[in-house]
Motif scaffolding. Sequence first.
Motif, PDB file in Angstrom:
ATOM      1  N   THR A  20      48.443 -96.415  20.536  1.00  0.00           N
ATOM      2  CA  THR A  20      48.336 -95.691  19.281  1.00  0.00           C
ATOM      3  C   THR A  20      46.970 -95.043  19.208  1.00  0.00           C
ATOM      4  OG1 THR A  20      47.504 -97.637  18.137  1.00  0.00           O
ATOM      5  CG2 THR A  20      49.877 -97.311  18.138  1.00  0.00           C
ATOM      6  N   ALA A  21      46.803 -94.082  18.337  1.00  0.00           N
ATOM      7  CA  ALA A  21      45.548 -93.342  18.341  1.00  0.00           C
ATOM      8  C   ALA A  21      45.133 -92.884  16.959  1.00  0.00           C
ATOM      9  CB  ALA A  21      45.666 -92.124  19.253  1.00  0.00           C
ATOM     10  N   GLN A  22      43.820 -92.838  16.736  1.00  0.00           N
ATOM     11  CA  GLN A  22      43.245 -92.230  15.547  1.00  0.00           C
ATOM     12  C   GLN A  22      42.316 -91.123  16.014  1.00  0.00           C
ATOM     13  OE1 GLN A  22      40.150 -94.307  13.676  1.00  0.00           O
ATOM     14  NE2 GLN A  22      40.091 -93.011  11.873  1.00  0.00           N
ATOM     15  N   PRO A  23      42.724 -89.862  16.001  1.00  0.00           N
ATOM     16  CA  PRO A  23      41.876 -88.811  16.533  1.00  0.00           C
ATOM     17  C   PRO A  23      40.811 -88.372  15.545  1.00  0.00           C
ATOM     18  CG  PRO A  23      43.917 -87.861  15.786  1.00  0.00           C
ATOM     19  CD  PRO A  23      44.029 -89.350  15.575  1.00  0.00           C
ATOM     20  N   SER A  24      39.655 -87.968  16.062  1.00  0.00           N
ATOM     21  CA  SER A  24      38.629 -87.377  15.228  1.00  0.00           C
ATOM     22  C   SER A  24      38.669 -85.864  15.301  1.00  0.00           C
ATOM     23  CB  SER A  24      37.248 -87.869  15.679  1.00  0.00           C
ATOM     24  OG  SER A  24      37.014 -87.493  17.026  1.00  0.00           O
ATOM     25  N   GLN A  25      39.425 -85.342  16.252  1.00  0.00           N
ATOM     26  CA  GLN A  25      39.608 -83.911  16.372  1.00  0.00           C
ATOM     27  C   GLN A  25      41.020 -83.681  16.885  1.00  0.00           C
ATOM     28  OE1 GLN A  25      37.245 -82.273  19.650  1.00  0.00           O
ATOM     29  NE2 GLN A  25      36.753 -84.354  20.257  1.00  0.00           N
ATOM     30  N   ALA A  26      41.429 -82.413  16.953  1.00  0.00           N
ATOM     31  CA  ALA A  26      42.814 -82.125  17.302  1.00  0.00           C
ATOM     32  C   ALA A  26      43.135 -82.570  18.718  1.00  0.00           C
ATOM     33  CB  ALA A  26      43.076 -80.621  17.164  1.00  0.00           C
ATOM     34  N   HIS A  27      44.241 -83.303  18.881  1.00  0.00           N
ATOM     35  CA  HIS A  27      44.724 -83.523  20.235  1.00  0.00           C
ATOM     36  C   HIS A  27      45.535 -82.331  20.678  1.00  0.00           C
ATOM     37  CE1 HIS A  27      48.610 -84.680  18.386  1.00  0.00           C
ATOM     38  NE2 HIS A  27      49.108 -84.358  19.538  1.00  0.00           N
ATOM     39  N   ASP A  28      45.954 -81.503  19.734  1.00  0.00           N
ATOM     40  CA  ASP A  28      46.651 -80.278  20.074  1.00  0.00           C
ATOM     41  C   ASP A  28      45.634 -79.197  20.400  1.00  0.00           C
ATOM     42  OD1 ASP A  28      49.477 -80.974  19.692  1.00  0.00           O
ATOM     43  OD2 ASP A  28      48.818 -81.419  17.658  1.00  0.00           O
ATOM     44  N   PRO A  29      46.037 -78.191  21.157  1.00  0.00           N
ATOM     45  CA  PRO A  29      45.080 -77.217  21.700  1.00  0.00           C
ATOM     46  C   PRO A  29      44.468 -76.327  20.633  1.00  0.00           C
ATOM     47  CG  PRO A  29      47.323 -76.525  22.133  1.00  0.00           C
ATOM     48  CD  PRO A  29      47.409 -77.913  21.575  1.00  0.00           C
ATOM     49  N   ASN A  30      43.376 -75.674  21.025  1.00  0.00           N
ATOM     50  CA  ASN A  30      42.685 -74.782  20.116  1.00  0.00           C
ATOM     51  C   ASN A  30      43.350 -73.405  20.122  1.00  0.00           C
ATOM     52  OD1 ASN A  30      40.798 -73.872  18.293  1.00  0.00           O
ATOM     53  ND2 ASN A  30      39.322 -73.313  19.892  1.00  0.00           N
ATOM     54  N   THR A  31      44.595 -73.393  19.687  1.00  0.00           N
ATOM     55  CA  THR A  31      45.335 -72.158  19.480  1.00  0.00           C
ATOM     56  C   THR A  31      45.760 -72.143  18.017  1.00  0.00           C
ATOM     57  OG1 THR A  31      47.454 -73.185  20.020  1.00  0.00           O
ATOM     58  CG2 THR A  31      46.205 -72.245  21.857  1.00  0.00           C
ATOM     59  N   PRO A  32      46.153 -70.993  17.470  1.00  0.00           N
ATOM     60  CA  PRO A  32      46.564 -70.983  16.059  1.00  0.00           C
ATOM     61  C   PRO A  32      47.661 -71.997  15.749  1.00  0.00           C
ATOM     62  CG  PRO A  32      46.214 -68.750  16.816  1.00  0.00           C
ATOM     63  CD  PRO A  32      46.076 -69.628  18.036  1.00  0.00           C
ATOM     64  N   LEU A  33      48.687 -72.090  16.592  1.00  0.00           N
ATOM     65  CA  LEU A  33      49.750 -73.062  16.350  1.00  0.00           C
ATOM     66  C   LEU A  33      49.248 -74.483  16.559  1.00  0.00           C
ATOM     67  CD1 LEU A  33      52.866 -71.280  17.902  1.00  0.00           C
ATOM     68  CD2 LEU A  33      52.471 -71.813  15.497  1.00  0.00           C
ATOM     69  N   GLY A  34      48.367 -74.676  17.532  1.00  0.00           N
ATOM     70  CA  GLY A  34      47.814 -75.998  17.764  1.00  0.00           C
ATOM     71  C   GLY A  34      46.974 -76.484  16.593  1.00  0.00           C
ATOM     72  N   GLN A  35      46.204 -75.585  16.006  1.00  0.00           N
ATOM     73  CA  GLN A  35      45.415 -75.943  14.837  1.00  0.00           C
ATOM     74  C   GLN A  35      46.306 -76.303  13.658  1.00  0.00           C
ATOM     75  OE1 GLN A  35      42.934 -72.500  14.383  1.00  0.00           O
ATOM     76  NE2 GLN A  35      41.702 -72.969  16.188  1.00  0.00           N
ATOM     77  N   GLU A  36      47.417 -75.579  13.509  1.00  0.00           N
ATOM     78  CA  GLU A  36      48.360 -75.899  12.442  1.00  0.00           C
ATOM     79  C   GLU A  36      48.976 -77.274  12.665  1.00  0.00           C
ATOM     80  OE1 GLU A  36      52.470 -74.206  10.370  1.00  0.00           O
ATOM     81  OE2 GLU A  36      51.508 -73.080  11.985  1.00  0.00           O
ATOM     82  N   ALA A  37      49.307 -77.581  13.932  1.00  0.00           N
ATOM     83  CA  ALA A  37      49.867 -78.895  14.242  1.00  0.00           C
ATOM     84  C   ALA A  37      48.888 -79.998  13.877  1.00  0.00           C
ATOM     85  CB  ALA A  37      50.229 -78.965  15.726  1.00  0.00           C
ATOM     86  N   HIS A  38      47.620 -79.795  14.173  1.00  0.00           N
ATOM     87  CA  HIS A  38      46.627 -80.813  13.849  1.00  0.00           C
ATOM     88  C   HIS A  38      46.481 -80.982  12.337  1.00  0.00           C
ATOM     89  CE1 HIS A  38      43.196 -83.388  14.056  1.00  0.00           C
ATOM     90  NE2 HIS A  38      42.434 -82.519  13.413  1.00  0.00           N
ATOM     91  N   ASP A 235      54.129 -66.698  29.714  1.00  0.00           N
ATOM     92  CA  ASP A 235      54.542 -66.953  28.329  1.00  0.00           C
ATOM     93  C   ASP A 235      53.554 -67.850  27.597  1.00  0.00           C
ATOM     94  OD1 ASP A 235      56.476 -66.604  26.169  1.00  0.00           O
ATOM     95  OD2 ASP A 235      56.800 -68.753  26.403  1.00  0.00           O
ATOM     96  N   GLY A 236      52.280 -67.594  27.744  1.00  0.00           N
ATOM     97  CA  GLY A 236      51.305 -68.256  26.897  1.00  0.00           C
ATOM     98  C   GLY A 236      51.112 -69.732  27.183  1.00  0.00           C
ATOM     99  N   TYR A 237      50.721 -70.455  26.146  1.00  0.00           N
ATOM    100  CA  TYR A 237      50.244 -71.828  26.264  1.00  0.00           C
ATOM    101  C   TYR A 237      51.408 -72.811  26.427  1.00  0.00           C
ATOM    102  CZ  TYR A 237      47.174 -75.805  25.406  1.00  0.00           C
ATOM    103  OH  TYR A 237      46.456 -76.960  25.531  1.00  0.00           O
ATOM    104  N   THR A 238      51.318 -73.661  27.438  1.00  0.00           N
ATOM    105  CA  THR A 238      52.293 -74.725  27.647  1.00  0.00           C
ATOM    106  C   THR A 238      51.694 -76.042  27.183  1.00  0.00           C
ATOM    107  OG1 THR A 238      53.301 -73.594  29.534  1.00  0.00           O
ATOM    108  CG2 THR A 238      53.677 -75.962  29.347  1.00  0.00           C
ATOM    109  N   HIS A 239      52.363 -76.700  26.233  1.00  0.00           N
ATOM    110  CA  HIS A 239      51.861 -77.960  25.690  1.00  0.00           C
ATOM    111  C   HIS A 239      52.370 -79.161  26.467  1.00  0.00           C
ATOM    112  CE1 HIS A 239      51.768 -81.462  22.976  1.00  0.00           C
ATOM    113  NE2 HIS A 239      50.616 -80.952  22.603  1.00  0.00           N
ATOM    114  N   ASP A 240      53.595 -79.103  26.988  1.00  0.00           N
ATOM    115  CA  ASP A 240      54.141 -80.203  27.771  1.00  0.00           C
ATOM    116  C   ASP A 240      55.162 -79.628  28.746  1.00  0.00           C
ATOM    117  OD1 ASP A 240      54.449 -82.759  28.683  1.00  0.00           O
ATOM    118  OD2 ASP A 240      55.034 -83.625  26.770  1.00  0.00           O
ATOM    119  N   ILE A 241      55.451 -80.398  29.804  1.00  0.00           N
ATOM    120  CA  ILE A 241      56.324 -79.876  30.857  1.00  0.00           C
ATOM    121  C   ILE A 241      57.039 -81.035  31.555  1.00  0.00           C
ATOM    122  CG2 ILE A 241      54.580 -79.959  32.711  1.00  0.00           C
ATOM    123  CD1 ILE A 241      55.616 -77.152  33.574  1.00  0.00           C
ATOM    124  N   GLN A 242      58.277 -80.806  31.952  1.00  0.00           N
ATOM    125  CA  GLN A 242      58.980 -81.718  32.853  1.00  0.00           C
ATOM    126  C   GLN A 242      59.622 -80.892  33.951  1.00  0.00           C
ATOM    127  OE1 GLN A 242      62.481 -83.810  31.517  1.00  0.00           O
ATOM    128  NE2 GLN A 242      62.385 -85.301  33.176  1.00  0.00           N
TER     129      GLN A 242
END
Length: 314
Positions: A20-38, A235-242
């Motif tokens: 489990t985690a308590q982040p102090s900053q976004a674990h999502d990327p520094n993109t507009p959508l990533g900032q919204e996710a955070h 196609d831009g930023y990839t957040h996860d991949i399989q």
Amino acid sequence: MRLSTCVAAVLIMAGSALVTAQPSQAHDPNTPLGQEAHRGFVADREPASLLPSIQGTAVPCKNGMASSYPCSNVDLLSHLSMTDLGGGQGNDIWGWTDPSNNREYAIFGRSNGTSFVDVTDPVNPVYLGNLASHTGSAIWRDMKVFKNHAFIVSEASGHGMQVFDLTRLRGKTGPSTWSEDAFYGGVGNTHNIGINEDTGFAYLIGTQKCGRGGAHMLDINSPKSPKFVGCIEDDGYTHDIQCVVYNGPDADYKGREVCASSNEDTLNFYDVTDKAKPKRISRMPYTGSSYTHQGWFTEDQRYFLLDDELDEQN
């Protein structure tokens, strides 16, 4: 238990290691959508509390609680605090089973390094020490395993990819200070990594090296000598991949290496059999997308199960 809202620690519950985690900053990327996710994450999380380690005696789930943890039909077998895991903040976890003796290990990402824990006896986990970050600290660190090696990336500036030979953990019964066995510096900060264990290729994503953050592909069949083999960058930023050797119902792609990329606002499929010339199979937007976060193929590869981090909230 709401895993996204507690202070990070290795929890052993009903035989499984959880993080489990308590982040102090976004674990999502520094993109507009990533900032919204955070922002959505911060608005939804519960207050965190630092809890001491629990070892030696399992704590049964009674009346909805196992020690300090809410529970439902899940017993708490043990708990290691961040202090006992090397400090910092936690973010992600992977595992390794030693093929020589079937001992089980947790590989735990922290803001300032990677912890190794022998969880073979889940009531008495043993902390085996720390591999320090290659550069500085960052809330996000991710790791995967191939051929008894851990491949570790981080959002820390200039971090690249660390390679650690997990067989060095054999026979260890107490903490050590570890060093990496190899280093790949063809990327700097990296958000995540996927590995296709059937082919021996690693996919480093969110690197800012392949377009705006697409997959940076490496041949890791010689684990200590990773080799760059190509980029997915259309196609831009990839957040996860399989990535898998496809064996699903579509005859056109049987036996081909196919990657499913969660790309913030779309799901993309690629044929990466030829790493020098990856081909996009499809790009799928969907109604109500907020942050296309991650997903996984079903065992028969007929379906891909997709998770959007913010669609319910938004």
